[in-house]
Design a protein around this motif. Structure first.
Motif, mmCIF file in Angstrom:
data_model
loop_
_atom_site.group_PDB
_atom_site.id
_atom_site.type_symbol
_atom_site.label_atom_id
_atom_site.label_comp_id
_atom_site.label_asym_id
_atom_site.label_seq_id
_atom_site.Cartn_x
_atom_site.Cartn_y
_atom_site.Cartn_z
ATOM 1 N N TRP A 1 0.819 -1.211 0.000
ATOM 2 C CA TRP A 1 0.000 0.000 0.000
ATOM 3 C C TRP A 1 0.852 1.260 0.000
ATOM 4 C CZ3 TRP A 1 -4.049 -2.234 -1.476
ATOM 5 C CH2 TRP A 1 -4.344 -3.533 -1.019
ATOM 6 N N ASN A 2 2.058 1.154 -0.533
ATOM 7 C CA ASN A 2 2.938 2.301 -0.711
ATOM 8 C C ASN A 2 2.419 3.151 -1.871
ATOM 9 O OD1 ASN A 2 5.004 4.092 -1.340
ATOM 10 N ND2 ASN A 2 6.630 2.587 -1.017
ATOM 11 N N PRO A 3 2.083 4.427 -1.642
ATOM 12 C CA PRO A 3 1.529 5.266 -2.716
ATOM 13 C C PRO A 3 2.453 5.397 -3.926
ATOM 14 C CG PRO A 3 1.230 6.307 -0.576
ATOM 15 C CD PRO A 3 2.127 5.129 -0.352
ATOM 16 N N LYS B 1 -8.939 2.381 3.398
ATOM 17 C CA LYS B 1 -8.129 3.594 3.249
ATOM 18 C C LYS B 1 -7.237 3.538 2.012
ATOM 19 C CE LYS B 1 -7.586 4.547 8.229
ATOM 20 N NZ LYS B 1 -6.581 4.598 9.325
ATOM 21 N N HIS B 2 -6.845 2.327 1.634
ATOM 22 C CA HIS B 2 -5.866 2.165 0.557
ATOM 23 C C HIS B 2 -6.486 1.606 -0.721
ATOM 24 C CE1 HIS B 2 -2.966 2.802 3.768
ATOM 25 N NE2 HIS B 2 -3.523 1.803 4.437
ATOM 26 N N LEU C 1 -5.577 2.411 -4.453
ATOM 27 C CA LEU C 1 -4.336 1.931 -5.074
ATOM 28 C C LEU C 1 -4.544 0.636 -5.859
ATOM 29 C CD1 LEU C 1 -1.832 2.558 -2.134
ATOM 30 C CD2 LEU C 1 -2.279 4.014 -4.108
#
Length: 371
Positions: free
Chosen positions: A166-168, A222-223, A226
């Motif tokens: 979940w790294n943007p 929240k993620h 992505l």
């Protein structure tokens, strides 16, 4: 269940010295009668495997594929355990089939156990043996961890976590399976002390499960921006990378293996929370018609040649003694590149998933998918 691929390999060496060659025979009544009806995961029986089985035993076989454990369970419940002679569920789901009276115990005296890794037989006692009776003959094992495209994703394997999915910086390039992504997120949150109960408690009580998964789903949503695609089956997971723009995902090891075979620069690695590990095996439905042929199938499979054919067809690990010795170098190298010794000691084996848990799991998965 503390079983690692290294222990399986150690079991291979130990068992290989004493394994006896199976005594295949052609049972004309079986060969001339109705075929053995195999219901297994998509891709688990290639034409080469079916032809070899018939050549060795004289028994014809048909193969019907399914894509998920839930699809398998629903099919058997709809037919009260009829329609097929052998199925291949994961070991953690076996007690659920007993709850619905859908399967029958194995006659262990008819199986060539010398052809199976001792560590796999021992490891499958959790779930595969219920009230002293064995219902499950282990066939294969594998993991679900992190596949990523080396060209587009910078991964530090020393600190890799499910959180890295979940790294943007990855943009909208993530693919996951709904219910197992929630478990990966749960293990990440547990490591950071953010769950009300240990993750394993989710499988033991509804109270702990709901308390944990309320937190997990909130974090997952929240993620969600992505995500490029959810997957349910192997084909969908591969398609996410091939055509739909995925550059990182929580997938089975076979997904990365197949993509790498096609020339994609895909790597596979276990996060520090532990790769999710599972075991599958042969189980006989309650109303199977060709039970004799099932034992022939199991004993055929418990040979190095059949086990190696299975690995080449699927990318998973066979429990057949000696199978690894017959694999091409590129196949062996994939597993060496994917798992360190520490990874193998840190596998997170799926706990038994009883029907109440599966119902709640699907409820939370639906919340995640529809959010």
């Amino acid at each position: 269940m503390s079983i690692s691929r290294r222990r399986f390999l150690q079991g291979t060496a130990a068992a290989g010295a004493v394994a006896a060659a199976p005594s295949f025979y052609i049972n004309k009544a079986l060969a001339e009668g109705e075929p053995l009806r195999i219901y297994a995961w998509a891709g688990y029986f290639s034409d080469e495997m079916l032809a070899d089985f018939t050549d060795k035993t004289g028994i014809r076989a048909t193969f019907t594929p399914y894509g998920t454990n839930d699809e398998l369970m629903n099919s058997l419940r709809a037919t009260d355990g009829s329609g097929f002679d052998v199925i291949m569920p994961t070991v953690d789901r076996v007690p659920g089939y007993l709850d619905y009276d859908l399967i029958q115990p194995l006659d262990e005296s008819r199986i060539n156990w010398d052809g199976a890794l001792a560590s796999a037989i021992e490891g499958s006692e959790v779930g595969g043996v219920v009230d002293g009776r064995r219902y499950f003959a282990p066939s294969d094992w594998g993991t679900e961890a992190i596949a990523y495209h080396r060209r587009f994703v910078d991964i530090d394997r020393e600190t890799l976590s499910y959180a890295d999915l979940w790294n943007p910086d990855n943009g909208q390039g993530v693919t996951v399976r709904g219910h197992s992504a929630l478990v990966g997120i749960g293990l990440w949150l547990e490591r950071e002390g953010r769950l009300p109960f240990p993750m394993l408690e989710s499988y033991r009580s509804e109270e702990a499960m709901r308390a944990n998964f309320d937190v997990i789903v909130e974090e997952a949503v929240k993620h969600k921006d992505l995500l490029v695609q959810f997957w349910d089956t192997e084909n969908e997971a591969q398609a996410a990378f091939r055509t739909n723009g995925a550059i990182i995902g929580q997938t089975w090891d076979s997904t990365a293996f197949r993509l790498k075979q096609e020339g994609e620069d895909i790597a596979y690695a276990a996060p520090r929370e532990g790769a999710l590990a599972w075991m599958e095996g042969f189980v006989i439905p309650k109303n199977a018609r060709n039970v004799d042929a099932v034992y022939e199938l199991i004993n055929w499979y418990y040979t190095p040649e059949a086990g190696a054919m299975f690995v080449e067809a699927t990318g998973y690990n066979s429990t057949s003694v000696g199978a690894e010795e017959l694999l091409p170098e590129e196949t062996r190298q994939f597993f060496l590149d994917s798992y360190t010794d520490a990874d193998l000691e840190n596998l997170w084996w799926w706990p038994i998933q009883e029907p109440w848990y599966v119902t709640l799991r699907n409820e939370y998965q639906d919340r995640y998918l529809s959010a």
